[in-house]
Design an enzyme around this catalytic site. Structure first.
Site, PDB file in Angstrom:
ATOM      1  N   GLY A  40       8.979  -8.656   0.993  1.00  0.00           N
ATOM      2  CA  GLY A  40       9.254  -7.401   0.294  1.00  0.00           C
ATOM      3  C   GLY A  40       9.844  -6.417   1.272  1.00  0.00           C
ATOM      4  O   GLY A  40       9.739  -6.595   2.494  1.00  0.00           O
ATOM      5  N   GLN A  88      11.540   1.989   4.390  1.00  0.00           N
ATOM      6  CA  GLN A  88      11.478   1.289   5.670  1.00  0.00           C
ATOM      7  C   GLN A  88      12.837   1.224   6.360  1.00  0.00           C
ATOM      8  O   GLN A  88      12.900   0.971   7.572  1.00  0.00           O
ATOM      9  CB  GLN A  88      10.936  -0.134   5.462  1.00  0.00           C
ATOM     10  CG  GLN A  88       9.488  -0.158   4.984  1.00  0.00           C
ATOM     11  CD  GLN A  88       9.013  -1.560   4.724  1.00  0.00           C
ATOM     12  OE1 GLN A  88       9.189  -2.081   3.622  1.00  0.00           O
ATOM     13  NE2 GLN A  88       8.419  -2.190   5.710  1.00  0.00           N
ATOM     14  N   CYS A  93       3.231  -6.232   7.635  1.00  0.00           N
ATOM     15  CA  CYS A  93       4.224  -5.211   7.309  1.00  0.00           C
ATOM     16  C   CYS A  93       5.398  -5.298   8.295  1.00  0.00           C
ATOM     17  O   CYS A  93       5.180  -5.371   9.511  1.00  0.00           O
ATOM     18  CB  CYS A  93       3.587  -3.820   7.398  1.00  0.00           C
ATOM     19  SG  CYS A  93       4.706  -2.495   6.929  1.00  0.00           S
ATOM     20  N   LEU A  94       6.605  -5.288   7.778  1.00  0.00           N
ATOM     21  CA  LEU A  94       7.782  -5.403   8.656  1.00  0.00           C
ATOM     22  C   LEU A  94       7.929  -4.174   9.544  1.00  0.00           C
ATOM     23  O   LEU A  94       8.629  -4.213  10.559  1.00  0.00           O
ATOM     24  CB  LEU A  94       9.039  -5.620   7.802  1.00  0.00           C
ATOM     25  CG  LEU A  94       9.032  -6.912   6.985  1.00  0.00           C
ATOM     26  CD1 LEU A  94      10.269  -7.002   6.118  1.00  0.00           C
ATOM     27  CD2 LEU A  94       8.892  -8.144   7.875  1.00  0.00           C
ATOM     28  N   HIS A 144       1.753  -2.737  -2.021  1.00  0.00           N
ATOM     29  CA  HIS A 144       2.086  -2.458  -0.619  1.00  0.00           C
ATOM     30  C   HIS A 144       3.427  -1.721  -0.541  1.00  0.00           C
ATOM     31  O   HIS A 144       3.572  -0.748   0.204  1.00  0.00           O
ATOM     32  CB  HIS A 144       2.146  -3.793   0.148  1.00  0.00           C
ATOM     33  CG  HIS A 144       2.574  -3.685   1.571  1.00  0.00           C
ATOM     34  ND1 HIS A 144       1.725  -3.883   2.630  1.00  0.00           N
ATOM     35  CD2 HIS A 144       3.788  -3.414   2.124  1.00  0.00           C
ATOM     36  CE1 HIS A 144       2.388  -3.717   3.778  1.00  0.00           C
ATOM     37  NE2 HIS A 144       3.645  -3.441   3.487  1.00  0.00           N
ATOM     38  N   GLU A 145       4.403  -2.173  -1.350  1.00  0.00           N
ATOM     39  CA  GLU A 145       5.731  -1.532  -1.341  1.00  0.00           C
ATOM     40  C   GLU A 145       5.675  -0.141  -1.959  1.00  0.00           C
ATOM     41  O   GLU A 145       6.302   0.792  -1.451  1.00  0.00           O
ATOM     42  CB  GLU A 145       6.749  -2.398  -2.109  1.00  0.00           C
ATOM     43  CG  GLU A 145       6.880  -3.847  -1.657  1.00  0.00           C
ATOM     44  CD  GLU A 145       7.136  -4.015  -0.173  1.00  0.00           C
ATOM     45  OE1 GLU A 145       6.815  -5.079   0.365  1.00  0.00           O
ATOM     46  OE2 GLU A 145       7.635  -3.067   0.465  1.00  0.00           O
ATOM     47  N   HIS A 205       4.647   2.341   0.469  1.00  0.00           N
ATOM     48  CA  HIS A 205       5.744   2.778   1.352  1.00  0.00           C
ATOM     49  C   HIS A 205       6.511   3.936   0.730  1.00  0.00           C
ATOM     50  O   HIS A 205       6.858   4.906   1.413  1.00  0.00           O
ATOM     51  CB  HIS A 205       6.724   1.626   1.641  1.00  0.00           C
ATOM     52  CG  HIS A 205       6.294   0.701   2.736  1.00  0.00           C
ATOM     53  ND1 HIS A 205       6.032   1.122   4.009  1.00  0.00           N
ATOM     54  CD2 HIS A 205       6.084  -0.636   2.739  1.00  0.00           C
ATOM     55  CE1 HIS A 205       5.679   0.080   4.759  1.00  0.00           C
ATOM     56  NE2 HIS A 205       5.701  -0.992   4.011  1.00  0.00           N
TER      57      HIS A 205
HETATM   58  O1  LIG Z   1       6.543  -4.465   5.095  1.00  0.00           O
HETATM   59  C1  LIG Z   1       6.756  -4.942   3.968  1.00  0.00           C
HETATM   60  O2  LIG Z   1       6.771  -4.216   2.959  1.00  0.00           O
HETATM   61  C2  LIG Z   1       6.954  -6.433   3.829  1.00  0.00           C
HETATM   62  C3  LIG Z   1       5.619  -7.178   3.815  1.00  0.00           C
HETATM   63  C4  LIG Z   1       5.151  -7.280   2.375  1.00  0.00           C
HETATM   64  C5  LIG Z   1       3.746  -7.805   2.233  1.00  0.00           C
HETATM   65  C6  LIG Z   1       3.367  -9.052   2.726  1.00  0.00           C
HETATM   66  C7  LIG Z   1       2.055  -9.503   2.538  1.00  0.00           C
HETATM   67  C8  LIG Z   1       1.134  -8.728   1.875  1.00  0.00           C
HETATM   68  C9  LIG Z   1       1.520  -7.489   1.412  1.00  0.00           C
HETATM   69  C10 LIG Z   1       2.811  -7.052   1.566  1.00  0.00           C
HETATM   70  C11 LIG Z   1       5.853  -8.544   4.390  1.00  0.00           C
HETATM   71  O3  LIG Z   1       6.668  -9.314   3.908  1.00  0.00           O
HETATM   72  S1  LIG Z   1       4.911  -8.980   5.770  1.00  0.00           S
HETATM   73  C12 LIG Z   1       5.479 -10.557   6.296  1.00  0.00           C
HETATM   74  C13 LIG Z   1       5.184 -11.690   5.331  1.00  0.00           C
HETATM   75  O4  LIG Z   1       6.092 -12.318   4.900  1.00  0.00           O
HETATM   76  C14 LIG Z   1       3.799 -11.993   4.868  1.00  0.00           C
HETATM   77  C15 LIG Z   1       2.692 -11.513   5.521  1.00  0.00           C
HETATM   78  C16 LIG Z   1       1.412 -11.807   5.050  1.00  0.00           C
HETATM   79  C17 LIG Z   1       1.242 -12.577   3.900  1.00  0.00           C
HETATM   80  C18 LIG Z   1       2.370 -13.072   3.236  1.00  0.00           C
HETATM   81  C19 LIG Z   1       3.635 -12.780   3.714  1.00  0.00           C
HETATM   82 ZN   LIG Z   2       5.170  -2.862   4.715  1.00  0.00          ZN
END
Ligand SMILES: O=C(O)C[C@@H](Cc1ccccc1)C(=O)SCC(=O)c1ccccc1
Ligand SMILES: [Zn+2]
Length: 170
Positions: free
Chosen positions: A45, A50, A91-92, A133-134, A137
């Site tokens: 996401g 971001q 989170c990225l 989560h998004e 943000h």
């Molecule tokens: O920073 C962001 O919004 C992206 C984030 C979204 C997210 C992932 C996992 C749980 C909640 C929100 C990411 O993509 S983090 C990297 C990722 O791919 C990931 C991390 C943990 C679980 C599954 C995927």
């Molecule tokens: Zn995030």
């Protein structure tokens, strides 16, 4: 084009995003740039906040083959269950930091897609976790805000280290 992703604790990540009035050609370009940036950063996401664009726009792709991107414009998320479940989030904008966050795991999403068509869906599991989560943000909230002060300090130190290493790699 790849867009630079803001890193915690950059204050710009705290900006409240404004609603999108019209899906212009410029916004369609931003959408494709955000999708490209999300894939490049191995995320599932990405919120416009971001990439320092403070409009209510989210892209997501939870597919295996990374070929099914979803776009949510002016999203509204409504929890459908009281009970919260923990999920290991990342989170990225907070690279290499993963920790459990409790959220309702069934929500209703009302939004517009990239064509301005209405989205009105009930989602569960990782999709529900990710959209919340998004949405955070877009409201200037980062998942580390839910963690202890100690974990927030560790997250800041970790991000500083990761960014130094990335700088060296060039
Ligand atoms: O920073 C962001 O919004 C992206 C984030 C979204 C997210 C992932 C996992 C749980 C909640 C929100 C990411 O993509 S983090 C990297 C990722 O791919 C990931 C991390 C943990 C679980 C599954 C995927
Ligand atoms: Zn995030």
């Amino acid at each position: 084009a790849l867009l630079p992703i803001l890193s915690y604790p950059d204050p710009r990540l705290r900006t409240i995003a404004k609603p999108v009035k019209e899906v212009t050609a410029e916004i369609k370009t931003l959408i494709s740039d955000m999708i490209e940036t999300m894939y490049d950063a191995q995320g599932i996401g990405l919120a416009a906040s971001q990439v320092d664009r403070h409009i209510q726009l989210i892209v997501m792709d939870l597919s295996e083959d990374k070929n099914a991107p979803r776009v949510f414009i002016n999203p509204k998320v409504t929890p459908l269950v009281e009970e919260k479940q923990p999920y290991e989030e990342g989170c990225l904008s907070v690279p290499d930091v993963y920790d459990k966050v409790e959220r309702p795991n069934k929500v209703r999403i009302e939004a517009l897609d990239e064509n301005g068509d209405v989205i009105d869906e009930v989602v569960e599991g990782l999709l529900a976790v990710c959209i919340q989560h998004e949405m955070d943000h877009l409201n200037g909230v980062i998942f580390v805000d839910y963690l202890s002060r100690l974990k927030q300090t560790r997250a800041r130190d970790k991000v500083r280290k990761v960014l130094k290493i990335r700088e060296k790699q060039g």
